[in-house]
Design an enzyme around this catalytic site. Structure first.
Site, PDB file in Angstrom:
ATOM      1  NE  ARG A 271      -3.359   0.633  -0.556  1.00  0.00           N
ATOM      2  CZ  ARG A 271      -3.250   1.060  -1.832  1.00  0.00           C
ATOM      3  NH1 ARG A 271      -2.864   2.271  -2.128  1.00  0.00           N
ATOM      4  NH2 ARG A 271      -3.540   0.256  -2.822  1.00  0.00           N
TER       5      ARG A 271
ATOM      6  CE  LYS B 255      -1.176  29.133  -5.018  1.00  0.00           C
ATOM      7  NZ  LYS B 255      -2.280  29.738  -5.791  1.00  0.00           N
TER       8      LYS B 255
ATOM      9  CE  LYS C  30       3.859  35.570  -4.361  1.00  0.00           C
ATOM     10  NZ  LYS C  30       3.011  34.447  -3.970  1.00  0.00           N
TER      11      LYS C  30
ATOM     12  CD  GLU D 135       1.365  39.130  -7.106  1.00  0.00           C
ATOM     13  OE1 GLU D 135       1.950  38.137  -6.606  1.00  0.00           O
ATOM     14  OE2 GLU D 135       0.314  39.612  -6.646  1.00  0.00           O
TER      15      GLU D 135
ATOM     16  CG  ASP E 213      -2.004  37.838  -9.470  1.00  0.00           C
ATOM     17  OD1 ASP E 213      -2.117  36.646  -9.813  1.00  0.00           O
ATOM     18  OD2 ASP E 213      -2.471  38.291  -8.408  1.00  0.00           O
TER      19      ASP E 213
END
Lengths: 297, 297, 297, 297, 297, 297
Positions: A100, A147, A179, A209, A230
């Site tokens: 597994r 992410k 950012k 950004e 963005d």
């Protein structure tokens, strides 16, 4: 491609074995004599891009150092549904304990690699199908983001590469990305860029950004080397990308990029398109371990 | 509900902070003075079931012990798109360093919880809508599997509970599940059940995987306490479930269970339906951290 | 500046406490009653640049949560010989157990910071003293290398920043640096640069090591963004630096850079000078912990 | 000599590989095909005392189990500048990933060993050159202290032994050393010695730090087995050493011992001279890894 | 006495929590609302010597930082059967999760401390009851060995001290003990002692294991500082102990020391008696956690 | 039987090696040349049940990969006093470094296994000797508890199995056991059972602790699957066990079970008897490592 089993990955493997209590598999201990041998195949139950071979091998080898493998597909190769990826022969106990865990690693790694392969392929195809006069010199490159599943940064980014898409910065130390919150604290684009240039390693590109063409102008003037566009609408994006190209600044489109959006974005022609869904929401690939009917004595 | 931060989870958090190099965030170090304070909100960008509050809080607290929270939603609660889940006020550096790690944990935990909530709700609803005469005494219970992300067993299973679905066995030591490979090695259903009863802890139920009605009969005769009905067609499943109910044996349907199949399976009326996709392929929930415009001095 | 206590640094602290067996300090256990309190000062025995305050505080706090500090100097500040850096009041046992570990951390961190401060200051001064017509627009920036003590990468690089010098790439994932061995395997400068551009994250600058003006030319033509000028004589370096400036390519001088060489290198005017000795051979700064004579009851 | 790779050292090695992100070396991944083999030599760029062979071997073996070594010098042997220490043949990827980590370990270990060899040699030589009538029966023994790099206690102390100097107590549990702060809390030398004898393991010698001849007298009377003579002038030291010899008590000179002071201290003739600079400030030895020009296919 | 919670002990605590799966206590999660508070007492079910307070407190505090304690007995104190050791008030969940782990630590620590207290008391008493003319100047000291539970060295040795017996060397680095196998390899007692004196830290006493009076003579001549008298009959032991006392050499009796043997050994009058059974075979002390009947709301 | 060396067990082994400072065994380093080979035998000094072979082998192999073993007894086999369990041939250093650690593991594992073997044998024998008409259909099964040494759960439970006794639930996630405190919070037996059935995994049996026949009645009515009969007198126990048998509910006797009580309990005829003393108070088995007299060159 071949995954390097770094200490961090080995600790993740340990953690996976611990959390499944592989040493206390009462079912196997009670029903299967420890001397029984077995052979089995890991099979693709869907078309997929292979990734994770060395983890699978290390898992089986760990509890049976003399296990034998017949490897049919290596990382980065495309496997058709129904194909055997790898055949394994060894102690039945070792195979059952690790089954597994091995499939859980493989299913996720192949899942990320497969989505990376398919989506980046569709992006390139969409770009190719554009009239040459209307398309950018190169197809945009589909890249991942930070992410990733916590604990899986190295593995997720590896699987993206295995699938043929690209990596964005690996971590906070591996790129400068200014950012809006940084801009706010620093007092605007020029000051932020100046501050970053003063203190950050020269080995890192300086990306900012921007959300408007005005900000883009400031960034270009202040000699940003890359911008992240963005949440702009398509018209603005198109203008922005052209300005970047003229200024020799890399352009990256970001924000809620879906599979459906890729053909549309291909036409805009930025240098990069970053997409969190490559890693944070890729469904597992369907892989199974089938034991051969006849257990060896 | 409230997640217990066990040592294993704390090690995973450490691993996530390490892999993102939070101590070497050159962008923030270069552009944001270390004395700046900030406030921010974590916002749901989609409807979702909340899960993971205590991890998020511990992450921010770690680098700013005096951080303040205003908690709006707790684990297990349903959050509408656009709602603020939690407000955070503290040192800007701490917020920026941890932002991505916190969102990565939260996105995945809420993703699993949300799918668990939605799918188990739909299953219960489908069962309710059946004519009373045709339905089983209770709605089948939707449960997870061991198909979790390696390193995430505790978290994935917690998120399933937060979403209102149920847990199957936690790990290999927490249940007896005799599968075909065990049957093969043990010499058939009766012998395998006998062997397991002899050696396994009495705290564990004894479940057997069966693929035919004949095997089911053997399992019932040998006094299995639960069966896993694997890959049977609907007619066979229906017969099997009835026999189990008569024999006082728990019945579980398993194998490639999709959202679309749930209404159909509801009608069959087994005790349990297990579904790997709750954990192995749940897309992340979309959550974001929005800084308040005005940075505090 | 303030050091972020990342999980990796906390593990190093744990390792330091373990290796000194702080729980089995028989001398202290035998001779000092556990209820005795004490106060002490950490004192600079030489001029030094402060670095490591948060590690020192966390060490004492760990075994006496109510310890009190009076901080006189923070990281990055210059301390004169004889000055008290921090005063500490708390349980005598806690102070005695941790004393050596705290000083070992502090001595090394201040050692690296002090050398970074002094050497980068001398470089800047040498550049300032050049006739304006003969000097480069900016003083070269003195940066570290990856030649850090194993286990100490984050700390060594932090101390360099605290001292006012700069960081080169943090690790292998945080920069592209094509060296002779890569060139050999890739088949020359243009091919290597092309390959790197294809596969490496766009967040990383592309730097190439060159040893001759011919290689430098190739690198400029292939659009390297930075070059590392390795082991060239001064005349060649001077020519190379000028060519780089004309081509808008960053120039870094590397290889056996000593304190004595800094004035000479300042005159060459490259953008960067990298120096392994900042970290691999910095002598510890001399710091001591002096107990106040009168032990509190 | 041969270093034992204890779990603690293996964790340090893991930490070093993690901090350099050896699994994400984009430069190598992009420019060197994974099938390329290479051979290289680790070369001494200065005269040095070898230490650390088993760490170096384990590093290369880890990522290429079939790597071949030709070992020329073992730990404790003296290597002339320009000599090859070890030749290595294996996969180019493995060599490149590990190169810097291996050299960082080797550079520091050889650095400590080399200083230990040279300084202890000079001490012995100075003693030998004294008129026999004026010198102590044995040359003083140069020993290290607990002033080691945090995380490096075992390695630093091993390197000192490899260099031919001696170890002082390994850690707080491995010796009794009553210092002024203990004396203060215990209420003077006799009480402190009595308390320590009561409670400490009999496996440990009882040493007391004294700063005056009066304290020395007390220590001898109270049957201390060794004394640490701290910061005395030469005349006092000479007297103290004689008294110790007469009383059968080991004498150790400590405090700011430099290379220059060794001949002077040799003449005083204490049993031991302890020196923190052996470990806390030894410059790295200069070692390099040179690839052979012709990459194997 | 107070136990220092070193990193190694904290890791053992983590390991204990992990192995009991405290985050997945389905019984408690299902039957006890998370808001319920409770109070409980840890009670001695037998006479015992207390040891382990700080571990118990840290366990409960970990999952309920606001837990309140009323401490009645501290480490090293004697508790009568039926007495409450500590009262605890806090969240019911926290109490239930940690109950067994806390009792497992406490039961073992008190078990070792209690045996140490009782046995060392009986030894001293037997010595006291000897006619003054026939007894040694001091009662022999009962000490532990390195025969501790793996992973428990620090805790076992602490519990021995809490019980009032003494520690032998903590570990291999904290004492020289030349045994028969070393003698064999070194070529006899004098050579072994000489070799050890040459290379081992001066902070360690030099002890030799001897099995005959002849070997004892060699050890004394070669200036061993302590001897371990292994498996001698009482007459030989008596002779050996006298010779040791005359020579100023510490004498230790070792080998299968039982409670019954203590009075007999007291009469022989060695300096030390070492006893593995203090740690390797001490039965747990019987401690229980009783909840107060009335759960708080 | 064969122990699986899980990551958790490997960490415990690491911890044991660390705590004994095996890399700094000054005695061995000083007296035994590193090239000396030796052979030795691990010998049983008492009758014992073997357990722990794979740990012992892995310990010696770790520091001498080419060590040779001749294994005479495997886990679960009975060894007579004086018999050799395993012969070992390899580097003397490796044997000496690991000797104590290996014996500490082996002594405890065999100690638990031996008590399990002897006590469960005596229980079975007592049952056999009952008149057939008066005895239960099967002998009660002697099982362990969660009263294991912290850090040793897996090992202690394995040793119990090796000795031929049985395991109770492995950990909190591996069984439902509703105790008096849960009953109190849940509001009585029926409510607690209902709540547990609703939320706990179906893979776990539902067991309730009862102290009176009235509670037993409630538990049976509410369909508990097993009961724990706590601290009842023999007459009550006998009645309770009969009722359980009639209701098809498993009965377990618990609480202060001693060796002396086993024959008496055998006559009561419950399904299970649980006994903490199997693990928490088993004395170590006496094992020793004897070197062969003639050291190999």
């Amino acid at each position: 491609m071949k995954l390097t089993l770094t200490p961090q990955i080995l600790r993740l493997i340990d953690s996976a074995l611990d959390e499944d209590r592989v040493g206390s598999d009462y079912t196997t201990l009670a029903t299967v004599p420890s001397s029984v041998k077995a052979s089995a195949r890991i099979v693709a139950r869907q078309d997929l891009c292979m990734a994770g071979l060395s983890i699978v091998q290390s898992l089986f080898r760990r509890f049976d150092p003399s296990v034998r493998f017949e490897v049919r597909y290596r990382d980065g190769e495309w496997v058709r549904a129904g194909e055997t990826i790898i055949s394994i022969g060894g102690m039945a106990h070792a195979l059952l304990l690790v089954e597994r865990t091995a499939l859980n690693f493989l299913g996720r790694l192949c899942g990320v690699a497969t989505r990376s392969r398919v989506w980046s392929g569709e992006l390139r195809q969409a770009w190719k199908e554009l009239p040459e006069s209307e398309r950018s010199p190169h197809s945009p490159r589909l890249v991942d983001t930070r992410k990733t599943i916590p604990g899986w940064r190295e593995l997720d980014k590896y699987a993206v590469l295995a699938g043929g898409a690209g990596n964005h910065r690996h971590d906070l130390a591996a790129g400068i990305l200014i950012k809006d919150n940084h801009l706010l604290a620093a007092g605007g684009v020029p000051k932020a860029i100046h501050a970053a240039r003063e203190r950050a390693p020269h080995s890192l590109r300086l990306q900012v950004e921007v959300t408007t063409l005005a900000e883009l102008g400031e960034a270009i003037t202040a000699k940003a080397e890359a911008v992240l566009l963005d949440n702009m609408d398509d018209a603005t994006l198109t203008t922005a990308v052209v300005r970047c190209r003229e200024a020799g600044v890399l352009s990256e489109i970001s924000g809620g990029v879906t599979r459906e959006a890729l053909p549309r974005l291909a036409a805009i022609g930025s240098d990069l398109i970053s997409c969190g869904a490559l890693t944070h929401s890729a469904p597992n690939a369907d892989v199974a371990l089938d034991f051969d009917r006849k257990a060896e004595k």
